[in-house]
Enzyme design. Sequence first.
Site, mmCIF file in Angstrom:
data_model
loop_
_atom_site.group_PDB
_atom_site.id
_atom_site.type_symbol
_atom_site.label_atom_id
_atom_site.label_comp_id
_atom_site.label_asym_id
_atom_site.label_seq_id
_atom_site.Cartn_x
_atom_site.Cartn_y
_atom_site.Cartn_z
ATOM 1 N N SER A 1 -9.453 -0.790 7.427
ATOM 2 C CA SER A 1 -8.945 -0.655 6.057
ATOM 3 C C SER A 1 -8.228 -1.858 5.460
ATOM 4 O O SER A 1 -7.929 -1.850 4.265
ATOM 5 C CB SER A 1 -8.013 0.541 5.971
ATOM 6 O OG SER A 1 -8.782 1.709 5.903
ATOM 7 N N LYS B 1 0.848 -1.206 0.000
ATOM 8 C CA LYS B 1 0.000 0.000 0.000
ATOM 9 C C LYS B 1 0.879 1.250 0.000
ATOM 10 O O LYS B 1 1.892 1.309 0.700
ATOM 11 C CB LYS B 1 -0.872 -0.033 1.261
ATOM 12 C CG LYS B 1 -1.831 1.128 1.418
ATOM 13 C CD LYS B 1 -2.636 0.943 2.702
ATOM 14 C CE LYS B 1 -3.689 2.000 2.897
ATOM 15 N NZ LYS B 1 -4.492 1.783 4.115
ATOM 16 N N SER C 1 -9.410 1.649 3.305
ATOM 17 C CA SER C 1 -8.583 2.425 2.414
ATOM 18 C C SER C 1 -7.539 1.611 1.648
ATOM 19 O O SER C 1 -6.933 2.126 0.711
ATOM 20 C CB SER C 1 -7.862 3.507 3.225
ATOM 21 O OG SER C 1 -7.011 2.911 4.189
HETATM 22 N N1 GLN Z 1 -12.642 3.711 6.673
HETATM 23 C C1 GLN Z 1 -12.120 4.201 7.919
HETATM 24 C C2 GLN Z 1 -11.839 5.668 7.796
HETATM 25 O O1 GLN Z 1 -12.223 6.218 6.849
HETATM 26 C C3 GLN Z 1 -10.914 3.417 8.293
HETATM 27 C C4 GLN Z 1 -9.700 3.816 7.594
HETATM 28 C C5 GLN Z 1 -8.532 2.971 7.914
HETATM 29 O O2 GLN Z 1 -8.657 1.928 8.536
HETATM 30 N N2 GLN Z 1 -7.370 3.449 7.510
HETATM 31 O O3 GLN Z 1 -11.268 6.280 8.629
#
Ligand code: GLN
Length: 485
Positions: A177, A78, A153
């Site tokens: 994420s 990532k 994400s």
């Molecule tokens: N979807 C969650 C957010 O928008 C989690 C993001 C993540 O785990 N990096 O914050």
Amino acid sequence: MSFEYLTISRVKKGLEEKQFSCQELTDYYLKRIDSFKELNSFITVTADTALAQAEKIDEKISRRSKLELLEGMPMAVKDIIMAKAVKTTAGSKILADYLAPYDAAVVSKLKERGAVILGKNNCDEFAMGSSNETSAFGPVKNPWDKQRVSGGSSGGSAAAVAADLCVAALGTDTGGSIRQPAAFCGLVGLKPTYGRVSRYGLMSMTSSLDQAGPIAKCVEDAAILLNVIAGPDENDFTSSTYEAEDYLSDLNSDIKGRTIGVPKEYFTSGMDAEVEKSIKEAIKKFEELGAVVKEVSLPHTVYSLAVYYIIMPAEVSSNLARYDGVRYGFKSQLAKNLFEVYAKSRSEGLGAEVKRRIMMGAYVLSAGYQDAYYKQAKKVQKLIQQEYQKIFSQVEVLLTPTAPTAAFKIGDKFDDPLTMYLSDIYTVSANIAGLCGLSVPGGFSKEGLPIGLQLLGAPFEEKKILQFAYNYQEATDWHLKHPNF
Ligand code: GLN
């Protein structure tokens, strides 16, 4: 010989038995990455270094027949995880040309074990999002249905593994994420306990919650990768000295008589009927395997999302202060004085979701509101932690859906942040309570979209959730289905 959907152990065997060379394999993935560019799952492809690394591995194999676990393994990372001298953007315009000065601990570990890094995956900007739509480099398409999001994400990592553009990938998980995109793409995604894996070299979103972990095609691969990346690190004082285990051994341990809790609070009105059906079938499957499934109650867990959306933005507002047009990355050409360098660089360089969170964070930390919001959230976090601690003295693992729905259409939730935030309703509590969690393929919707099941474990009990997931995986064949794209 077909290279399709190879797992880590299959690649190792193939290389050791000289069924194919590492260069052939690397070439296969690089060609696929190129052919399926429209998925937008990579921001940077490091073809030259990958091929050079593959050549070295082939040379090694010609001299000895046994390989280290990851030697020659084509992987992706990532783009919020730094890889030395490679562009690391965090999905943001503000870092669009930023070259990382050093390797993140997890990247060093992959490299030390001989992995071939194919490139950097697209992600939501600074890991803020549930659909990969906040990336400055555009959304990622889900290989199961290109009109749909791949999750976020770590959406690029999940789409790349699901489309077989690499053997496995690393993502990060602050509120879901790794697990949610793994669920949306029909994969296994593991979020280790906070502190299990070093955060050194991850660009911080929420320092007290972020963790890196694997996104893989099967439970064994996730266990192998955790074996590689787990452990203390002197460069990260929040990494735990609690000894890492061998997550691969005893993966097939029997789960007869072992206990699973199903929290009744997770069955909320937002849960899709098909997701509910999958979880009910999974409960039956676990019972057939001899596990004892009981309903449990976690009354405070309903506050996890609210707590997350206070603690996370608070830390975001502080962590992202460093992107000021002076120290890193993009600098506005329109600035006429120092204040404008800060203001205009941030205003042009950061996207709407990131700005929204910086503003929320500055607000909850501001003099008049800190006690009412931030301190209160920290207190509720403690209650949530205690509640989970108590539950894990009654059951070994918890079983829940990973997300309330299967992958949604690109654009569907983008303009409605609150609905988007609800995608993480089942995943955030693992981060808030410092637990480990994983998502394992658990079925398909009528439209043919993957549905994920989440297993949560007490802190540092990754081995347990992997064992339960492996037993379930071996009793089902969801993980063997591949998208037709
Ligand atoms: N979807 C969650 C957010 O928008 C989690 C993001 C993540 O785990 N990096 O914050």
